[in-house]
Design an enzyme around this catalytic site. Structure first.
Site, short mmCIF file in Angstrom:
data_model
loop_
_atom_site.label_atom_id
_atom_site.label_comp_id
_atom_site.label_asym_id
_atom_site.label_seq_id
_atom_site.Cartn_x
_atom_site.Cartn_y
_atom_site.Cartn_z
N GLU A 1 0.85 -1.19 0.00
CA GLU A 1 0.00 0.00 0.00
C GLU A 1 0.89 1.26 0.00
O GLU A 1 0.65 2.20 -0.75
CB GLU A 1 -0.91 -0.04 1.24
CG GLU A 1 -1.71 1.21 1.50
CD GLU A 1 -2.93 1.33 0.60
OE1 GLU A 1 -3.18 0.41 -0.21
OE2 GLU A 1 -3.63 2.37 0.70
N LYS B 1 16.67 -9.52 -1.88
CA LYS B 1 16.28 -8.30 -1.15
C LYS B 1 15.66 -8.74 0.17
O LYS B 1 14.51 -9.15 0.23
CB LYS B 1 15.31 -7.45 -1.96
CG LYS B 1 15.02 -6.12 -1.27
CD LYS B 1 14.29 -5.16 -2.17
CE LYS B 1 14.21 -3.75 -1.59
NZ LYS B 1 13.65 -3.67 -0.26
#
Ligand code: IVH
Length: 708
Positions: free
Chosen positions: A53, A139
């Site tokens: 988001e 990552k």
């Protein structure tokens, strides 16, 4: 002149905003929201919304600023990295700023291709120029840390903060066993190693279990953590390093800060890969997946390869990172505002998303357990569309205080069932009600009770309860039990609802007439069901015991019982003491078996099933100790070239071995196929012997010389 524009007549409607004004308003609104979210995430370690988001809103703002560059104010979140120094910590100025990396949110191959194309263009490479060499890394989903060593001694550890100034958290970082406190003598006088502090998923689960226990014990101020990243960040920023030490953290190195004073004869590195190798030699953990690859195709292959492994990794990653390998090229490429042009983060689909709770249902399981389930507005998360998420039980639902109408964070990682990790309280509407568990079964209206030591409510209706009956049939008919091909949930629902089957033996009394009367049941399918029922009669003792659905008796326990007792009658007549002699059987399981067979209607069901022709070979109790692999515990992982997993498991068990799901010091062998993940890693770390398929076959044949 357009007179309208200058009219100030009171009847006039408010003027419509022009595109620029709209954009400006939107940008200021986005800045405000992003500031708040970034503060909650970086500074308070209490994220308000999922990363996905935040990323979406961030990109919206970037897009507006791109179209209207004058709107990119100096304080815009796009112009700096998040995070600020809490007053409790001493601030540290980073000599070399800790930057962020550009995020490629196109999770497909084109994300990697676009990066390579940008790099080639910036470097002025023509089409026929050779491919660029990259280092591809994971990552890690943790928090960035800068470790400063002077003359080989760890003198300071600092968080990223706003990139220019971070927080001194040396006292807590020293508690991380994986971080060397002292380096070998051949290191530069000043060396800043950068990397990610993170928490493994298993460590996170253990920590949250411990937190739950503290809450249950009434200890004030304790809470559970929403995800490993959040737990790691909270641990790093503890003021009390004793608390930090109890929160197991890990570390991966991936970058460099300030470096000065190389020892004579040790030239600085020419490329990033050589740098990582050196870090490894100095004792820093570097992820084994790190790879040197060539060109866009190398990047795409890496992205896909890691996507396959993602769920099996022992820690969370949210993407991969590509870095131009040659340091000379990195320098040539340089930076744009907050990001280097030589690196990019290529994301994977998010494992946490926002959605709303439409309803909370209570489902009844095979053993009568009542489970509250949040019905969600469909949301794409973790690679699938999720519409249901379990709330586990009353305590969990209360603790999270999930209410109908709430906006919630849903998480789906790997094959784990989707979970509501938390409620966005700010978005709660007025008038929502606290969820309470019903005290009667929602299916059969029998009383539902919760025993003192139990977390769950259970329906007391037993097989009178339609839900439990359906589950009992489904359990009996599944592949791992008695296996009735084609007898699935829909058909069982129909048969139970129509009152055609009430107890297990009714299955074998089904006739063609009853079946063809069901909705959408052609004669051919009905005949197939009857054929499958007939075939299922020829079964095995472990399958039959498992199929009865005795509480706490799983597949492995059923096998142990069959092996130990040899016949069903011996099991049915066993005393508590005799049951306790069976491997891995404790008082709870033993009592459950005793209670099950003590009930007359269960004895009746077994007798009727036998009368219907259900049969299995029986024998004397097995002499376990004489089997070749007796006493050995074996873990299977990855895909074997020829043997299926079930097949390998059956072969091992027949030879007396126990097949376990996780690797520990007690594991005798790990059998690893392709794409083996964390289990293989753990085996290697513990020094457990690892076999491939030929090795397994040799072991089964008794050809192995070593005897762990
Ligand atoms: S390199 C100048 N490599 O992602 C490049 N970062 O937005 C500096 N991260 O703050 C970062 N894994 O916390 C790099 N293999 C990796 C990483 C990584 C995770 C995090 C790090 C950084 C953020 C970038």
């Amino acid at each position: 002149m357009n007179l309208d524009l200058f009219s100030d007549s009171p009847e006039d409607k408010p003027k419509a905003l022009n595109a620029f004004e709209l954009a400006s308003q939107k940008a200021s609104e986005l800045r405000q929201i992003l500031h708040r979210y970034a503060y909650a995430y970086y500074t308070l370690d209490a994220p308000e919304v999922p990363d996905a988001e935040y990323d979406r809103l961030f990109r919206q703002l970037q897009e507006i600023e791109h179209q209207h560059p004058t709107l990119a104010t100096a304080d815009s979140p796009t112009q700096r990295v998040g995070g600020a120094v809490l007053p409790e910590f001493t601030s540290v100025r980073h000599q070399v700023p800790m930057l962020s990396i550009r995020t490629e949110t196109d999770t497909g191959a084109s994300g990697a291709i676009a990066f390579d194309a940008r790099v080639r263009k910036e470097l002025g490479l023509t089409e026929d120029a050779p491919q660029v060499s990259y280092v591809a890394e994971l990552k890690f989903d943790g928090l960035a840390m800068s470790l400063r060593y002077e003359k080989g001694v760890l003198v300071q550890a600092a968080t990223r903060g706003d990139g220019e100034q971070g927080e001194d958290v040396t006292h807590n970082i020293r508690t991380i066993g994986q971080i060397p406190l002292l380096l070998p003598s051949d290191v530069p006088v000043v060396l800043e190693v950068r990397g990610e502090v993170y928490m493994r998923r298993d460590d996170f689960d253990t920590l949250n279990q411990r937190q739950l226990q503290k809450i249950a014990d009434g200890i004030k101020g304790e809470k559970t953590f929403v995800n490993p990243r959040n737990a790691a960040a909270g641990a790093v920023r503890q003021l009390d390093s004793n608390i930090a030490a109890q929160r197991p953290l890990s570390f991966f190195a991936y970058g460099l800060g300030e470096v000065a004073g190389w020892p004579v004869g040790h030239p600085p590195f020419q490329n990033h890969y050589a740098f990582l190798q050196t870090l490894k030699a100095w004792g820093f953990p570097v992820a084994i997946q790190t790879k040197c690859v060539l060109g866009a195709s190398g990047l795409v292959a890496f992205h896909q390869e890691i996507a396959q492994q993602r769920d099996a990794l022992p820690y969370d990653i949210d993407g991969v990172v590509y870095k131009v390998n040659e340091l000379a090229l990195q320098e040539k490429l340089g930076f744009v505002t907050r990001e280097p042009r030589w690196a990019v983060a290529h994301k994977y689909p998010a494992q946490e998303e926002l959605t709303t709770v439409l309803d909370i249902d209570v489902q009844v399981g095979r053993t009568g357990k009542l489970t509250p389930v949040a019905k969600l507005a469909p949301v794409f998360v973790g690679g699938v569309t999720v519409t249901n998420a379990t709330l586990h039980n009353e305590d969990e639902a209360r603790r999270k205080d999930v209410r109908i109408g709430d906006t919630v964070i849903v998480r789906r990682a790997g094959d784990v069932i989707p979970e509501v990790v938390g409620v966005i309280i700010e978005k709660r509407q007025l008038g929502t009600e606290i969820f309470t568990m019903p005290h009667i079964c929602p299916v059969c209206a029998s009383p539902a009770v919760r025993d003192e030591d139990e977390a769950d409510y259970r329906c007391t209706g037993g097989l009178f309860c339609g839900a439990q009956r359906k589950q009992a049939f489904l359990h009996f008919a599944q592949r791992r039990a008695v296996e009735v091909d084609g007898l699935g949930e829909k058909l069982i629902d129909q048969l139970v609802d129509a009152g055609v089957i009430r107890t297990l033996p009714d299955l074998y009394k089904l006739g063609l007439t009853a079946l063809v009367q069901l909705d959408r049941m052609a004669e051919k399918s009905a005949l197939n069901i009857l054929k499958a029922l007939e075939a299922s009669k020829e079964t095995s003792l472990p399958r039959f015991i498992y199929g009865l659905g005795i509480r706490h008796v799983g597949e492995a326990t059923a096998k142990e019982f069959a092996r130990h007792f040899g016949t069903l009658d011996a099991l049915m007549n066993a005393s508590l003491e005799e049951l306790l002699q069976v491997a891995d059987v404790g008082p709870i399981v033993a009592q459950s078996v005793l209670t099950f067979f003590a009930q007359a209607h269960h004895q009746e069901i077994v007798a009727q099933l036998r009368a219907c022709g259900v049969r299995w070979p029986e024998g004397p109790p097995a002499e376990r100790a004489s089997l070749p692999l007796a006493g050995k515990t074996i873990v299977l992982t990855g895909t074997l070239p020829n043997l299926g997993r079930d097949e390998a498991k059956a072969m091992l068990e027949a030879a007396g071995a126990k097949v376990a799901g996780s690797v520990s010091q007690k594991t005798s062998y790990v059998v690893a196929g392709s794409e083996a993940g964390s289990k293989l890693e753990k085996a290697m770390a513990l020094g457990v012997p690892v076999l491939d398929e030929p090795g397994l076959l040799a072991l089964l044949k008794g050809d192995s010389n070593d005897s762990p």
